[in-house]
Write an enzyme that holds these catalytic residues in place. Structure first.
Site, short mmCIF file in Angstrom:
data_model
loop_
_atom_site.label_atom_id
_atom_site.label_comp_id
_atom_site.label_asym_id
_atom_site.label_seq_id
_atom_site.Cartn_x
_atom_site.Cartn_y
_atom_site.Cartn_z
N CYS A 173 -9.10 22.30 17.61
CA CYS A 173 -9.02 22.59 19.04
C CYS A 173 -8.53 21.39 19.83
O CYS A 173 -9.28 20.81 20.64
CB CYS A 173 -10.38 23.06 19.53
SG CYS A 173 -10.90 24.50 18.60
N GLY A 191 0.85 -1.19 0.00
CA GLY A 191 0.00 0.00 0.00
C GLY A 191 0.89 1.23 0.00
O GLY A 191 1.12 1.87 -1.03
N TYR A 227 0.32 8.36 14.97
CA TYR A 227 1.49 7.46 14.98
C TYR A 227 2.78 8.21 15.30
O TYR A 227 3.86 7.66 15.04
CB TYR A 227 1.69 6.83 13.60
CG TYR A 227 0.50 6.16 12.97
CD1 TYR A 227 -0.13 5.08 13.56
CD2 TYR A 227 0.04 6.59 11.73
CE1 TYR A 227 -1.19 4.45 12.94
CE2 TYR A 227 -1.03 5.96 11.10
CZ TYR A 227 -1.64 4.89 11.71
OH TYR A 227 -2.69 4.27 11.08
C1 LIG Z 1 -2.58 -2.54 5.65
C2 LIG Z 1 -2.37 -3.83 4.97
C3 LIG Z 1 -1.50 -3.92 3.86
C4 LIG Z 1 -0.71 -2.75 3.35
O1 LIG Z 1 0.28 -2.31 4.22
P1 LIG Z 1 1.34 -1.24 3.71
O2 LIG Z 1 2.24 -1.02 4.84
O3 LIG Z 1 0.60 -0.01 3.33
O4 LIG Z 1 2.04 -1.85 2.54
C5 LIG Z 1 -1.40 -5.13 3.21
N1 LIG Z 1 -2.10 -6.22 3.63
C6 LIG Z 1 -2.92 -6.18 4.69
C7 LIG Z 1 -3.65 -7.40 5.09
C8 LIG Z 1 -3.08 -4.98 5.40
O5 LIG Z 1 -3.89 -4.95 6.46
#
Ligand SMILES: *Cc1c(COP(=O)(O)O)cnc(C)c1O
Length: 421
Positions: free
Chosen positions: A346, A277, A318
């Protein structure tokens, strides 16, 4: 590698000056680069070129349909975690046989939607989920392809809120119980075991935890095959980290990751899936904001922006770092100053950076948060009744608003006041 560079002193997204977009769209807004998204996808795709593979974009990181279409047309599959994501991916033209469904709490309704629409596989995370899926598939008269997500109990060495592969986390089935769970899968009607799934966390900046996890997956593959299961597909999850501090962070490259995967599981002859992702989207997006006020505090100066924690929650949630750069390139020789960079919400948590060294800025100046493409727009809310901010996609010298800023009326008219009030 990204396509946000200064040209003649002006920050540009590919060939478009960011200030021109700000003048047309208004601030704040998210800004994505097509060329960067595609080059990140290609880097991962190339890293797995040695295998039969599918890069399934974890669309929870950035789920605008224009981005899904761009990546889908380039050959990406999608990793979805809800029926809403499944429908978005399909609406963007991604075929069902390129969609994998992850998540610990899939409902029967979500299973039905994916089974009726077409799905590559479900990554099952518990025995009750497996029983429910068997039920739903049987009642629809179809067979659900599944992997079981195993929890390998390795420390991903990342922020606690995004580690998922330790025994204490809610994700997956303890790898020690995998054999009985696969036996249960084989005995249930309506299910077809196709492989194994693992995902140990996000923003991993070291390959070692991946190596430990993939060793365990390789061993499990042999064990399950000996038990008579057909294991032809390994879904190795996402999680590869990205540089958030330009020039200072050096996470492993997709190529090094691909090589590790080949070393650890290449000999098994399985089809490989990965679910990146952040790797694809993080550095493909900016959050562009404007300085409302420069405020003198007791012992510090505050840069008060028109963007806030509701627009980008990562620093508050985070403790995440984002490089924040001026849209007008600083002139050489100007002494930098320190600011606390904050939003108007706020809450004291609405702080993007403390003691950040920057070139001096005036009211009205534009700034850009780098690395804001992943877990930015998708996590935004309307807290403080601040309308969701627009998203813009650049390609070469053209740009388009891919999600418009709602009007105040559109935002407030979603509420209904009951007749009896
Ligand atoms: C969040 C998630 C990802 C992606 O994680 P990244 O760090 O953004 O690459 C992939 N697989 C699962 C099952 C996730 O929950």
């Amino acid at each position: 590698m990204d396509h946000f560079l200064y040209k003649d002193g002006a920050l540009c997204a590919e060939d478009v000056p960011v200030a021109d977009i700000a003048a047309q769209v208004g601030t704040p807004f998210y800004l994505y680069s097509s060329a960067t998204l595609l080059s990140h996808f290609k880097a991962m795709d190339d890293a797995l070129a040695w295998s039969d593979h599918l890069v399934c974009f974890a669309m929870k990181s950035l789920s605008n349909q224009a981005v899904l279409k761009l990546l889908g047309d380039a050959g990406a599959g999608m990793d979805v975690v809800s029926a809403g994501e499944y429908k978005r991916a399909r609406a963007a033209g991604v075929p069902g046989d390129r969609i994998v469904f992850s998540g610990v709490g899939k409902t029967r309704e979500e299973m039905r939607i994916a089974l009726e629409g077409g799905i590559r596989q479900f990554n099952v995370e518990s025995e009750p989920e497996m029983a429910a899926l068997s039920d739903v598939a049987t009642s629809l008269g179809v067979v659900a392809p599944i992997t079981v997500r195993v929890n390998p109990d390795v420390d991903a060495k990342t922020h606690a809120k995004i580690a998922t592969g330790k025994a204490e986390n809610k994700f997956g089935i303890p790898i020690s119980r995998a054999r009985e769970v696969y036996a249960m899968a084989a005995a249930l009607p309506g299910l077809q075991v196709v492989g194994i799934d693992v995902h140990i966390g996000s923003q991993l900046t070291d390959l070692d935890p991946f190596g430990l996890a993939y060793d365990k997956v390789a061993e499990l593959t042999e064990t399950l095959r000996a038990d008579g299961h057909t294991i032809t597909r390994l879904d190795l999850g996402g999680g590869l980290g990205i540089p958030y501090r330009a020039g200072n962070d050096h996470p492993p490259t997709p190529a090094a990751y691909g090589k590790l995967v080949q070393e650890k599981v290449g000999h098994l002859g399985c089809e490989i899936e990965v679910e990146p992702g952040r790797l694809l989207t993080g550095n493909a997006g900016l959050l562009v904001a404007q300085v409302i006020y420069v405020k003198q505090g007791e012992d510090r100066q505050f840069l008060i922006l028109d963007a806030a924690m509701n627009d980008l929650i990562r620093p508050a949630m985070y403790e995440a770092h984002h490089d924040i750069i001026p849209v007008v390139q600083p002139a050489p020789g100007v002494d930098p100053v320190q600011y606390d960079i904050v939003g108007p919400v706020c809450e004291s948590g609405d702080t993007f950076a403390k003691h950040r060294t920057m070139t001096p800025l005036q009211d009205g100046a534009l700034v850009a948060f780098r690395s804001a493409g992943a877990y930015g727009a998708v996590m935004a809310s309307e807290y403080n009744s601040r309308p969701l901010i627009p998203e813009v996609l650049v390609q070469g010298d053209q740009f388009a608003v891919i999600r418009a800023r709602p009007t105040f009326d559109e935002m407030i008219n979603r509420d209904t006041i009951p007749e009896w009030l």
